[in-house]
Design an enzyme around this catalytic site. Structure first.
Site, PDB file in Angstrom:
ATOM      1  N   ASN A 134      34.667  35.228  32.731  1.00  0.00           N
ATOM      2  CA  ASN A 134      35.373  33.971  32.456  1.00  0.00           C
ATOM      3  C   ASN A 134      35.859  33.397  33.790  1.00  0.00           C
ATOM      4  O   ASN A 134      36.473  34.099  34.595  1.00  0.00           O
ATOM      5  CB  ASN A 134      36.548  34.205  31.511  1.00  0.00           C
ATOM      6  CG  ASN A 134      37.113  32.904  30.961  1.00  0.00           C
ATOM      7  OD1 ASN A 134      37.587  32.049  31.713  1.00  0.00           O
ATOM      8  ND2 ASN A 134      37.060  32.750  29.659  1.00  0.00           N
ATOM      9  N   ARG A 135      35.608  32.125  34.004  1.00  0.00           N
ATOM     10  CA  ARG A 135      35.867  31.530  35.319  1.00  0.00           C
ATOM     11  C   ARG A 135      37.209  30.814  35.408  1.00  0.00           C
ATOM     12  O   ARG A 135      37.473  30.102  36.385  1.00  0.00           O
ATOM     13  CB  ARG A 135      34.728  30.559  35.653  1.00  0.00           C
ATOM     14  CG  ARG A 135      33.392  31.265  35.826  1.00  0.00           C
ATOM     15  CD  ARG A 135      32.287  30.303  36.221  1.00  0.00           C
ATOM     16  NE  ARG A 135      31.768  29.596  35.070  1.00  0.00           N
ATOM     17  CZ  ARG A 135      30.756  28.711  35.121  1.00  0.00           C
ATOM     18  NH1 ARG A 135      30.187  28.443  36.278  1.00  0.00           N
ATOM     19  NH2 ARG A 135      30.331  28.116  34.030  1.00  0.00           N
TER      20      ARG A 135
END
Length: 273
Positions: free
Chosen positions: A144-145
């Site tokens: 997840n960025r």
């Protein structure tokens, strides 16, 4: 003869009050001793005294058991109107669902809002993924960025610990929460969400009137918000932004393109920048 215990507060609360108490309990469970005193004071201002029901409440599940057992009552006679014109799910039915399905791993309960003083931006997801729920940390899944994108907006690299990351958000006027407070969901996919119960976002905005931007982390959060909070959508005091999901599964956006879209949250009038 044993002296009957005198109740300090009340045992019947409105749906909104119960939701607020649940939120405070979640915050209390992860707070230090000093902050716990502040949280208990907020509860008492609502006429809710833990000692009226038990020695202590150490989890939301214990609170929901008190509701399911009838020791804490919901005073709303009708089902709470959580959609614009449609009745949905009351806190009582939510407690019943939890009481009857405690062993059901598909019943997911979200996290408390992450918020500091005078937030300017509220970022809403749909419901945390299973890894985030297990760790009780927003956006903890590898890939997840979110944290990388947020830090890059300020030309920074993500710090190591979750405590440092959450403090960074607070210092920059950014709050985190989700549209849903609980739902049934197999796995972590948004497409599997059903029997959802929305968070009381209206109460949050009343408590934190400095928020002037609501940013949705992905399309699911945006469409869900539209379903339950149409009146807030029409508010002239709020700017609503639908941003590309930071999920690792979203490969339509390169990091640079995603960063460019997320920069829109900086249009808020930050006091801490």
């Amino acid at each position: 003869m044993r002296k009957e215990k005198v109740r300090k507060g009340k045992d019947s609360f409105s749906f909104k009050e119960i939701e607020k108490i649940r939120e405070l309990i979640v915050r209390k469970c992860s707070a230090d001793r000093s902050e716990q005193k502040t949280i208990r004071s907020k509860m008492r201002r609502m006429d809710f005294y833990i000692s009226d029901f038990t020695d202590d409440i150490t989890s939301v599940e214990e609170f929901d058991i008190l509701i399911a057992d009838g020791k804490i009552k919901c005073s709303d006679e009708k089902i709470a109107d959580l959609k614009s014109d449609d009745s949905h799910t009351t806190m009582n039915s939510k407690a019943d669902m939890k009481a009857n399905q405690r062993s059901d791993s598909n019943l997911k309960e979200g996290l408390a809002p992450l918020v500091g003083e005078n937030p300017r931006v509220l970022i809403l997801g749909s419901l945390p993924g299973d890894e985030s729920l297990m760790l009780q940390q927003y956006y903890s899944k590898k890939g997840n960025r979110f944290w990388e994108v947020i830090y890059s907006l300020f030309d920074k690299k993500p710090q190591e610990t979750y405590a440092e990351k959450t403090q960074f958000l607070k210092e920059h006027g950014i709050a985190l929460w989700d549209v849903f407070g609980a739902a049934e969901r197999e796995g972590s996919l948004d497409s599997n969400i059903n029997q959802e119960v929305p968070n009381d976002i209206k109460m949050f905005l009343n408590e934190y009137p400095t928020v002037n931007i609501i940013a949705f982390n992905g399309q699911k959060a945006a469409t869900s918000f539209e379903s339950y909070f149409q009146d807030l959508e029409e508010s002239s005091n709020l700017k609503l932004l639908t941003l590309p999901s930071s999920s690792g599964a979203n490969r339509q956006f390169s990091f640079e393109k995603m960063k460019e879209e997320w920069k829109k949250i900086l249009e808020s009038d930050f006091t801490k920048f």
